[in-house]
Scaffold this motif. Structure first.
Motif, PDB file in Angstrom:
ATOM      1  N   ARG A 142      14.727  -4.965  -3.090  1.00  0.00           N
ATOM      2  CA  ARG A 142      15.251  -6.781  -2.977  1.00  0.00           C
ATOM      3  C   ARG A 142      14.676  -8.088  -2.191  1.00  0.00           C
ATOM      4  O   ARG A 142      15.165  -8.401  -1.715  1.00  0.00           O
ATOM      5  CB  ARG A 142      16.490  -5.926  -2.515  1.00  0.00           C
ATOM      6  N   ARG A 169      13.246  -5.770   4.421  1.00  0.00           N
ATOM      7  CA  ARG A 169      13.498  -4.695   3.899  1.00  0.00           C
ATOM      8  C   ARG A 169      14.501  -4.352   4.957  1.00  0.00           C
ATOM      9  O   ARG A 169      15.111  -3.221   4.646  1.00  0.00           O
ATOM     10  CB  ARG A 169      12.088  -4.780   3.703  1.00  0.00           C
ATOM     11  N   PRO A 184      26.512  -1.748   9.250  1.00  0.00           N
ATOM     12  CA  PRO A 184      27.117  -0.662   9.553  1.00  0.00           C
ATOM     13  C   PRO A 184      27.143  -0.184  10.493  1.00  0.00           C
ATOM     14  O   PRO A 184      27.847   1.056  10.892  1.00  0.00           O
ATOM     15  CB  PRO A 184      26.888   0.249   8.544  1.00  0.00           C
ATOM     16  N   LEU A 235      16.931  -4.907   7.089  1.00  0.00           N
ATOM     17  CA  LEU A 235      17.931  -4.982   7.340  1.00  0.00           C
ATOM     18  C   LEU A 235      18.851  -4.902   6.051  1.00  0.00           C
ATOM     19  O   LEU A 235      19.953  -3.866   5.935  1.00  0.00           O
ATOM     20  CB  LEU A 235      17.834  -6.570   7.673  1.00  0.00           C
ATOM     21  N   ILE A 252      21.178 -12.031   2.692  1.00  0.00           N
ATOM     22  CA  ILE A 252      21.711 -11.775   1.500  1.00  0.00           C
ATOM     23  C   ILE A 252      20.789 -10.644   0.773  1.00  0.00           C
ATOM     24  O   ILE A 252      21.109 -10.677  -0.777  1.00  0.00           O
ATOM     25  CB  ILE A 252      21.508 -12.916   0.575  1.00  0.00           C
ATOM     26  N   ALA A 253      20.251 -10.806   0.916  1.00  0.00           N
ATOM     27  CA  ALA A 253      18.918  -8.978   0.601  1.00  0.00           C
ATOM     28  C   ALA A 253      19.504  -8.403   0.072  1.00  0.00           C
ATOM     29  O   ALA A 253      19.096  -7.669  -1.241  1.00  0.00           O
ATOM     30  CB  ALA A 253      18.135  -8.153   1.279  1.00  0.00           C
ATOM     31  N   HIS A 254      20.666  -7.855   0.873  1.00  0.00           N
ATOM     32  CA  HIS A 254      21.408  -6.514   0.422  1.00  0.00           C
ATOM     33  C   HIS A 254      22.448  -5.985  -0.452  1.00  0.00           C
ATOM     34  O   HIS A 254      23.585  -5.546  -1.084  1.00  0.00           O
ATOM     35  CB  HIS A 254      22.368  -5.678   1.835  1.00  0.00           C
ATOM     36  N   ASP A 255      22.357  -8.062  -1.379  1.00  0.00           N
ATOM     37  CA  ASP A 255      23.951  -8.247  -1.753  1.00  0.00           C
ATOM     38  C   ASP A 255      25.321  -8.123  -1.525  1.00  0.00           C
ATOM     39  O   ASP A 255      25.668  -7.118  -2.380  1.00  0.00           O
ATOM     40  CB  ASP A 255      23.174  -7.370  -3.626  1.00  0.00           C
ATOM     41  N   PRO A 256      25.129  -8.874  -0.286  1.00  0.00           N
ATOM     42  CA  PRO A 256      26.671  -8.918  -0.261  1.00  0.00           C
ATOM     43  C   PRO A 256      27.143  -9.153  -0.649  1.00  0.00           C
ATOM     44  O   PRO A 256      27.328 -10.223  -1.621  1.00  0.00           O
ATOM     45  CB  PRO A 256      26.976  -9.151   1.555  1.00  0.00           C
ATOM     46  N   LEU A 315      17.380 -12.117   4.736  1.00  0.00           N
ATOM     47  CA  LEU A 315      18.236 -11.306   5.554  1.00  0.00           C
ATOM     48  C   LEU A 315      19.686 -10.826   5.234  1.00  0.00           C
ATOM     49  O   LEU A 315      20.045  -9.769   5.316  1.00  0.00           O
ATOM     50  CB  LEU A 315      17.159 -10.874   7.038  1.00  0.00           C
ATOM     51  N   ALA A 327      29.150  -3.563   5.549  1.00  0.00           N
ATOM     52  CA  ALA A 327      28.542  -3.316   5.079  1.00  0.00           C
ATOM     53  C   ALA A 327      28.345  -3.882   3.441  1.00  0.00           C
ATOM     54  O   ALA A 327      27.738  -3.790   2.659  1.00  0.00           O
ATOM     55  CB  ALA A 327      28.426  -1.784   4.091  1.00  0.00           C
ATOM     56  N   LEU A 356      24.168   3.477   0.368  1.00  0.00           N
ATOM     57  CA  LEU A 356      23.691   4.917   1.418  1.00  0.00           C
ATOM     58  C   LEU A 356      24.569   5.138   3.312  1.00  0.00           C
ATOM     59  O   LEU A 356      24.667   3.378   3.257  1.00  0.00           O
ATOM     60  CB  LEU A 356      22.245   5.069   2.335  1.00  0.00           C
ATOM     61  N   GLU A 388      18.291  -2.141   4.492  1.00  0.00           N
ATOM     62  CA  GLU A 388      17.819  -0.665   4.727  1.00  0.00           C
ATOM     63  C   GLU A 388      18.789  -0.050   5.295  1.00  0.00           C
ATOM     64  O   GLU A 388      19.944   0.573   5.724  1.00  0.00           O
ATOM     65  CB  GLU A 388      16.539  -0.558   5.806  1.00  0.00           C
ATOM     66  N   LEU A 389      19.122  -0.999   7.025  1.00  0.00           N
ATOM     67  CA  LEU A 389      20.233  -0.638   7.702  1.00  0.00           C
ATOM     68  C   LEU A 389      21.711  -0.610   6.816  1.00  0.00           C
ATOM     69  O   LEU A 389      22.277  -0.256   7.602  1.00  0.00           O
ATOM     70  CB  LEU A 389      20.410  -2.122   8.930  1.00  0.00           C
ATOM     71  N   HIS A 390      21.726  -1.728   6.160  1.00  0.00           N
ATOM     72  CA  HIS A 390      22.608  -1.932   5.312  1.00  0.00           C
ATOM     73  C   HIS A 390      22.959  -1.192   3.953  1.00  0.00           C
ATOM     74  O   HIS A 390      24.132  -1.456   3.010  1.00  0.00           O
ATOM     75  CB  HIS A 390      23.238  -3.481   4.507  1.00  0.00           C
ATOM     76  N   GLY A 391      22.108   0.300   4.092  1.00  0.00           N
ATOM     77  CA  GLY A 391      22.787   1.453   3.434  1.00  0.00           C
ATOM     78  C   GLY A 391      21.105   1.263   1.759  1.00  0.00           C
ATOM     79  O   GLY A 391      21.444   2.461   1.182  1.00  0.00           O
ATOM     80  N   LEU A 392      20.593  -0.132   1.959  1.00  0.00           N
ATOM     81  CA  LEU A 392      19.734   0.463   0.272  1.00  0.00           C
ATOM     82  C   LEU A 392      18.479   1.580   0.729  1.00  0.00           C
ATOM     83  O   LEU A 392      17.948   1.132   2.174  1.00  0.00           O
ATOM     84  CB  LEU A 392      19.260  -0.792   0.538  1.00  0.00           C
ATOM     85  N   TYR A 406      16.591 -13.359  -8.780  1.00  0.00           N
ATOM     86  CA  TYR A 406      16.973 -12.145  -7.325  1.00  0.00           C
ATOM     87  C   TYR A 406      18.319 -12.177  -8.059  1.00  0.00           C
ATOM     88  O   TYR A 406      18.898 -12.337  -9.382  1.00  0.00           O
ATOM     89  CB  TYR A 406      18.150 -13.441  -6.642  1.00  0.00           C
ATOM     90  N   HIS A 453      22.098   6.901   6.559  1.00  0.00           N
ATOM     91  CA  HIS A 453      20.335   6.501   6.858  1.00  0.00           C
ATOM     92  C   HIS A 453      20.431   5.396   7.690  1.00  0.00           C
ATOM     93  O   HIS A 453      19.817   5.123   7.882  1.00  0.00           O
ATOM     94  CB  HIS A 453      21.090   5.967   5.493  1.00  0.00           C
TER      95      HIS A 453
END
Lengths: 305, 320
Positions: free
Chosen positions: B122, B106, A127, B108, B157-161, B155, B84, A23, B110-114, A15, A27
């Motif tokens: 991730r 995955r 978001p 979630l 931490i996946a988007h690295d908050p 889910l 975000a 985005l 994507e929903l966070h903008g990735l 990680y 998106h």
């Protein structure tokens, strides 16, 4: 063979912080719409979840396949002249059941599990807000409904054209294509709005499907009884949700369907068609009311209380 | 993202006199606190207002009065931008059972903008990080409670908050799983450098992993600050005596100690608590015990634990 030092690669870095592109909300909306559409169709889920949606889609396309096959096998013109092959506008009469079946399955699958499992709270921690969440769900439902409202007549048009049995001339072809697009989109919008309203009231898929079916078929039966049985104003027929969307589609093809007087002594309503203005106004009104109910319910849903 | 040990320029979360009412229930009643960098425990009994507070931080509700900011911004106004930067793992069972863990995580991300490709990568990384690498393509419904809790952490931490909100993340776990989850949370907060708000009603969980704490009681903040700061009361010497001849030895000892000029109090008929104001207190207590020929059961130096702070502040009002 032993790799040299300059060929060494790190394959597992674990990680790590993310510094890439992030985005925007659009998106997120698109990602949720695509995920919901996949879920409605049972994709990436066990096989049993695929049966009903795919069966509905197949049922919707089967008549078109049959008609195109008949045209291909029988000499051009004879079948068409006999009126056996429907144009795209009349085609909806063959797939009404498939469209209604697909409608009552799609919207509950889109909304109910999120509320029942309380995943809605997780969605709203992204978001997305309630409005953009609902927008994504509506895009998904309307999008998959296009599979059965737009796809089959489009398929029929293309099939007939390939058999040299479609509209004559480029202008007529494009005109028919435009009518198919308009009819398909209007059917999806109206059925989508109506079918989202009921699941917004419950978190149980079965109740939502049953409620949607009851609303669509029940409104048709009720308005029929009022108009034809009790002599009520025939404009009420425009509130029969099993007929109104298809009537609007027919008007787009400059055809008329309503009212369908029962005939005999009980039929007291005029058999004259409803005005297009009434059909359009009713369609817009029903869609807006259904959308408002859905929005009100989703916005009012409590999460992380 | 600032590392944990870097002093934050601005507080991660700041709340001033925040109130929130749900029909007849006053969920928050004038909560005022500041949450800085690192792992912060949000401690309180069930119904204290913890989940409502998390909802306010997420911008899902608007406070009835008062103000709350996250990274200096009002989450109700700048909801999408704030969220975000947040990750959230809810308390309740919220995962679709028929979907693979990897697909949920995955989705979630994507929903966070990735972008989709990054989200896919991730999601795998996050699931490996929480110890579910080999299990990541299993449907969530086939997983154990402990595994599902890990999926929720993945889910989040996946988007690295920058800030992670964990609502009762050890619910339903057995002691061993709970210990593993707490170790994971500590790892996320310390090694991965995310700020963490750990909502829990269990004191020992918060004590185990948190660097600071906000204690809620019936919608009010009764204590907040760093763990060291909250526990930094003067140490005490606890003297526990054996009962001899059916007398109450604590009263006699207490009188002797006060006569010697110490600050002491009785805690029951056989316990005396002496403030350790100077090292000389030990000598005075020793002499008093020897002079009175008391039978000593226990002699213990202690500092206030979080439990003491919690119990004291819950009973007497705000401590900060």
């Amino acid at each position: 063979m032993v790799a040299s030092d300059d060929q060494a690669r790190i394959f597992e870095t674990g990680y790590r912080p993310y510094h890439g592109t992030r985005l925007g909300v659009s998106h997120s909306v698109w990602a949720l719409a695509r995920h919901t559409a996949e879920r409605i169709m049972g994709l990436k889920r066990p096989a049993r979840y695929k049966i009903l949606p795919f069966a509905s889609v197949i049922i919707a396309y089967l008549p078109a396949v049959a008609f195109i096959g008949i045209v291909a096998l029988i000499p051009n013109g004879r079948i068409r002249l006999s009126g056996f092959i429907p144009g795209p506008g009349r085609y909806y009469g063959f797939i009404t059941a498939a469209i209604i079946l697909f409608t009552i399955l799609a919207a509950p699958e889109a909304l109910c599990p999120d509320k029942r499992s309380r995943f809605l709270g997780v969605y709203l921690s992204s978001p997305l807000n309630r409005s953009t969440y609902l927008l994504a769900k509506a895009i998904a439902v309307v999008g998959v409904l296009l599979l059965v409202t737009l796809g089959p007549p489009l398929f029929l048009l293309i099939g007939l054209a390939l058999e040299n049995d479609g509209p004559r001339g480029f202008g007529a072809y494009m005109g028919t294509l435009g009518q198919i697009l308009a009819a398909g989109v209007s059917l999806s919008l109206m059925f989508g709005a109506v079918s989202l309203a009921i699941p917004s009231l419950t978190d149980r898929r079965a109740f939502a499907s049953a409620g949607s079916l009851l609303l669509i078929l029940g409104s048709g039966a009720l308005t029929g009884v009022i108009v034809f049985g009790l002599g009520g104003p025939k404009d009420l027929l425009a509130l029969g949700l099993d007929r109104l969307p298809f009537e609007l589609a027919l008007r787009i093809f400059t055809l008329h369907g309503l009212p369908t007087a029962a005939g005999g002594g009980l039929a007291r309503a005029s058999s004259a068609p409803l005005s297009t203005a009434v059909v359009v106004a009713a369609s817009i009104g029903v869609t807006l009311v259904a959308a408002a109910v859905t929005w009100w319910r989703v916005v009012g849903t409590e999460v992380t209380r | 993202m600032p590392p944990v040990d870097t002093p934050a320029v601005e507080p991660v979360v700041s709340a001033t006199e925040v109130t929130k009412r749900w029909s007849t229930t006053q969920a928050l009643a004038g909560a005022t606190f500041t949450i800085g960098a690192g792992v912060t425990g949000l401690l309180g009994a069930n119904g204290a207002g913890k989940t409502t507070l998390l909802g306010l931080i997420l911008g899902l509700h608007r406070p009835d009065s008062g103000a709350i900011t996250v990274f200096g911004r009002d989450p109700w106004v700048a909801g999408a931008e704030v969220r975000a930067r947040l990750g959230y793992a809810p308390e309740h069972e919220a995962l679709p059972p028929d979907v693979a863990a990897h697909d949920v995580v995955r989705h979630l991300a994507e929903l966070h903008g990735l972008p989709r490709r990054e989200a896919t990568s991730r999601a795998s990384d996050a699931l490996w990080e929480v110890g579910l690498g080999e299990e990541r393509f299993r449907p969530v419904g086939t997983m154990s409670t402990g595994q599902r809790q890990r999926v929720k952490l993945a889910l989040a931490i996946a988007h690295d908050p920058e800030l992670l909100l964990l609502d009762e993340p050890t619910n339903g776990l057995d002691p061993s799983q709970r210990e593993d989850m707490l170790a994971l949370i500590e790892h996320v907060g310390v090694d991965l450098g995310m700020h963490v708000i750990l909502s829990s009603h269990l004191l020992e969980e918060v004590e185990r992993v948190s660097q600071s704490v906000v204690i809620l009681e019936a919608g009010r903040v009764v204590a907040d600050g760093g763990m060291a700061e909250l526990s930094r009361t003067d140490p005490e010497l606890v003297v526990e005596l054996d009962r001899v001849d059916a007398t109450e030895p604590a009263a006699a000892l207490l009188a002797a100690l006060r006569l010697a000029g110490l600050t002491a109090s009785a805690d029951g008929p056989r316990r005396v608590v002496v403030a350790l104001e100077t090292p000389a207190v030990y000598d005075v207590v020793r002499d008093a015990l020897a002079d009175g020929a008391y039978a000593v059961r226990k002699l213990e130096r202690r500092t206030a634990s979080l439990e003491d702070v919690y119990l004291a502040s819950a009973g007497s009002g705000r401590t900060s």
